[in-house]
Design an enzyme around this catalytic site. Structure first.
Site, PDB file in Angstrom:
ATOM      1  N   ASP A  41      -2.427 -12.329  -3.074  1.00  0.00           N
ATOM      2  CA  ASP A  41      -3.191 -11.382  -2.268  1.00  0.00           C
ATOM      3  C   ASP A  41      -2.539 -11.293  -0.885  1.00  0.00           C
ATOM      4  O   ASP A  41      -2.321 -12.314  -0.227  1.00  0.00           O
ATOM      5  CB  ASP A  41      -4.635 -11.881  -2.151  1.00  0.00           C
ATOM      6  CG  ASP A  41      -5.535 -10.849  -1.498  1.00  0.00           C
ATOM      7  OD1 ASP A  41      -6.429 -10.328  -2.173  1.00  0.00           O
ATOM      8  OD2 ASP A  41      -5.337 -10.560  -0.298  1.00  0.00           O
ATOM      9  N   ASP A  74      -3.514  -4.542  -2.882  1.00  0.00           N
ATOM     10  CA  ASP A  74      -2.779  -5.686  -2.317  1.00  0.00           C
ATOM     11  C   ASP A  74      -2.907  -6.971  -3.125  1.00  0.00           C
ATOM     12  O   ASP A  74      -2.639  -8.041  -2.613  1.00  0.00           O
ATOM     13  CB  ASP A  74      -3.184  -5.920  -0.849  1.00  0.00           C
ATOM     14  CG  ASP A  74      -4.453  -6.738  -0.715  1.00  0.00           C
ATOM     15  OD1 ASP A  74      -5.336  -6.628  -1.593  1.00  0.00           O
ATOM     16  OD2 ASP A  74      -4.550  -7.503   0.260  1.00  0.00           O
ATOM     17  N   GLU A  75      -3.325  -6.882  -4.393  1.00  0.00           N
ATOM     18  CA  GLU A  75      -3.417  -8.133  -5.145  1.00  0.00           C
ATOM     19  C   GLU A  75      -3.003  -7.947  -6.605  1.00  0.00           C
ATOM     20  O   GLU A  75      -3.174  -6.867  -7.182  1.00  0.00           O
ATOM     21  CB  GLU A  75      -4.835  -8.724  -5.077  1.00  0.00           C
ATOM     22  CG  GLU A  75      -5.879  -7.790  -5.544  1.00  0.00           C
ATOM     23  CD  GLU A  75      -7.286  -8.352  -5.528  1.00  0.00           C
ATOM     24  OE1 GLU A  75      -7.483  -9.542  -5.822  1.00  0.00           O
ATOM     25  OE2 GLU A  75      -8.199  -7.559  -5.263  1.00  0.00           O
TER      26      GLU A  75
HETATM   27  P1  TTP Z   1      -8.519  -7.446   1.056  1.00  0.00           P
HETATM   28  O1  TTP Z   1      -7.409  -8.160   0.346  1.00  0.00           O
HETATM   29  O2  TTP Z   1      -9.920  -7.730   0.648  1.00  0.00           O
HETATM   30  O3  TTP Z   1      -8.466  -7.766   2.620  1.00  0.00           O
HETATM   31  P2  TTP Z   1      -7.192  -7.946   3.547  1.00  0.00           P
HETATM   32  O4  TTP Z   1      -5.901  -7.911   2.815  1.00  0.00           O
HETATM   33  O5  TTP Z   1      -7.301  -6.957   4.678  1.00  0.00           O
HETATM   34  O6  TTP Z   1      -7.445  -9.367   4.193  1.00  0.00           O
HETATM   35  P3  TTP Z   1      -7.234 -10.812   3.512  1.00  0.00           P
HETATM   36  O7  TTP Z   1      -6.158 -11.469   4.319  1.00  0.00           O
HETATM   37  O8  TTP Z   1      -8.540 -11.502   3.664  1.00  0.00           O
HETATM   38  O9  TTP Z   1      -6.853 -10.590   2.092  1.00  0.00           O
HETATM   39  O10 TTP Z   1      -8.300  -5.884   0.956  1.00  0.00           O
HETATM   40  C1  TTP Z   1      -7.003  -5.279   0.946  1.00  0.00           C
HETATM   41  C2  TTP Z   1      -7.041  -3.982   1.730  1.00  0.00           C
HETATM   42  O11 TTP Z   1      -8.006  -3.089   1.151  1.00  0.00           O
HETATM   43  C3  TTP Z   1      -7.453  -4.142   3.184  1.00  0.00           C
HETATM   44  O12 TTP Z   1      -6.341  -4.445   4.030  1.00  0.00           O
HETATM   45  C4  TTP Z   1      -8.085  -2.819   3.499  1.00  0.00           C
HETATM   46  C5  TTP Z   1      -8.650  -2.336   2.180  1.00  0.00           C
HETATM   47  N1  TTP Z   1     -10.112  -2.535   2.150  1.00  0.00           N
HETATM   48  C6  TTP Z   1     -10.936  -1.457   2.524  1.00  0.00           C
HETATM   49  O13 TTP Z   1     -10.456  -0.373   2.839  1.00  0.00           O
HETATM   50  N2  TTP Z   1     -12.296  -1.663   2.557  1.00  0.00           N
HETATM   51  C7  TTP Z   1     -12.887  -2.862   2.215  1.00  0.00           C
HETATM   52  O14 TTP Z   1     -14.124  -2.979   2.230  1.00  0.00           O
HETATM   53  C8  TTP Z   1     -12.019  -3.951   1.817  1.00  0.00           C
HETATM   54  C9  TTP Z   1     -12.610  -5.300   1.443  1.00  0.00           C
HETATM   55  C10 TTP Z   1     -10.657  -3.742   1.812  1.00  0.00           C
HETATM   56 MG    MG Z   2      -5.666  -9.074   1.063  1.00  0.00          MG
END
Ligand code: TTP
Ligand code: MG
Length: 354
Positions: free
Chosen positions: A9, A103-104
């Site tokens: 991720d 992103d995962e």
């Molecule tokens: P995530 O992997 O949940 O969050 P992240 O990558 O920003 O942070 P982390 O380091 O905790 O993994 O989500 C990936 C992307 O998806 C995030 O950068 C933006 C988008 N996203 C939204 O647009 N709305 C949301 O509610 C979430 C959870 C994510």
């Molecule tokens: Mg993330």
């Protein structure tokens, strides 16, 4: 370990992409989405998270918590391109690959792992390649179960690697909310019945679990006992993309709901990764659990965000019963027809010569 599954991720992905192309942002609190106090936050970098800002928070609240933050509009094309680069690297390691969001991804690394002395070393190798080629950091969970790897990738964020040898021991003291799928509503049910940590499930009677948490509870008990063997679900294309939000408190105000609806459009558009859709649907569930779904089919397939927003809003305001409060809304795209860039280019090529 009989199978080795990694969950990867990316760290604060949208913000990290912004910082990559504008290094002046580094070290400052950066928030994507929620600009001018309108809309919701897509993500916040770790500096902004220190102020309590997080994904899905209304922009107005984020502004109150972090008035000096740098608020940026979403640049979905850039995030999608960066995501493609990352996924291209990850796919090289295995045929058994499952991308689950922008992103995962899950990777079955059972074979690849044989080249390394330890799973940690393998993780470092992959992380290094991702960073060298994209300048983006990721976190990684490695175990013999898909769910455990997902939980583990969040354990040492940002930029950490967690290898889980003993599933039961690792999960024992983690809050029950760490299980993907246990949200705000089900959390309350687990808490009310004395389950706060994942380990609390281990000694509960099977019938008690079935009665209070249903079949899903039995699955989670197996997980807590170290018996989860969930595998990668290799996906061959999607039939549809959908996103929905359940509100912690029911909402009345159509304008407030509009903000949430537009945020869902953004998310589903990001999931789409350039594919074309013909049908846009919305779902509204009211306080009394009655639900409606409405859809609109375009004459020709489209892949733009504007069209999703236009049709979703039209459907929403035409069909919402403003007398009732709303507990959930959703947006779905269906009738997909893959990416068309290549076909379009080919068409342009022919047009040029005819
Ligand atoms: P995530 O992997 O949940 O969050 P992240 O990558 O920003 O942070 P982390 O380091 O905790 O993994 O989500 C990936 C992307 O998806 C995030 O950068 C933006 C988008 N996203 C939204 O647009 N709305 C949301 O509610 C979430 C959870 C994510
Ligand atoms: Mg993330």
């Amino acid at each position: 370990m009989e199978q080795i599954i990694a969950h990867i991720d990316m760290d604060c992905f949208f913000c990290a992409c912004e910082e990559k192309y504008n290094p002046k942002l580094k070290g400052k609190p950066v928030i994507v989405g929620g600009r001018d106090g309108r809309g919701v936050v897509a993500t916040a970098n770790y500096e902004a998270r220190k102020y309590g800002v997080h994904s899905a928070m209304p922009g107005s609240k984020a502004k109150m918590l972090c008035p000096n933050g740098i608020y940026l509009p979403s640049n979905h094309t850039m995030y999608r391109d960066e995501s493609c680069e990352v996924m291209k690297i990850l796919k090289k390691y295995t045929h058994n690959f499952e991308q689950v969001s922008i992103d995962e991804a899950y990777l079955d690394l059972t074979k690849f792992a044989r080249r390394f002395n330890s799973l940690k070393e393998m993780g470092e190798y992959i992380k290094k390649e991702v960073f060298e080629k994209t300048k983006l950091t990721c976190s990684m969970g490695i175990s013999s179960s898909r769910i455990v790897s997902k939980i583990a990738s969040d354990y040492k964020k940002p930029s950490g690697i967690t290898v889980v040898e003993n599933q039961k021991l690792f999960l024992r003291n983690l809050p029950i909310t760490k299980i993907p799928g246990i949200g705000k509503k089900s959390k309350e049910v687990y808490f009310k019945n004395g389950v706060h940590k994942i380990g609390d499930l281990v000694n509960k009677n099977k019938f008690f679990i079935l009665d209070h948490f249903g079949k899903q509870g039995i699955k989670y008990q197996k997980l807590a006992m170290g018996m989860d063997k969930s595998k990668i679900q290799k996906r061959v294309g999607h039939k549809s993309y959908s996103r929905e939000t359940t509100f912690s408190q029911n909402k009345y105000k159509p304008l407030e709901l509009k903000t949430d609806l537009l945020a869902l459009c953004d998310r589903v558009y990001t999931d789409l990764k350039g594919e074309y859709y013909k049908t846009v649907s919305i779902k509204i569930r009211y306080y009394d659990f009655t639900s409606i779904t409405r859809d609109y089919s375009l004459k020709t397939p489209d892949n733009s965000l504007n069209k999703i927003k236009e049709k979703a809003l039209e459907l929403f305001f035409k069909n919402i019963d403003s007398e009732k409060s709303v507990r959930l809304i959703g947006v779905k795209l269906a009738n997909l027809s893959g990416r068309k860039e290549k076909q379009t280019k080919l068409k342009q090529f022919f047009l040029k010569f005819t």
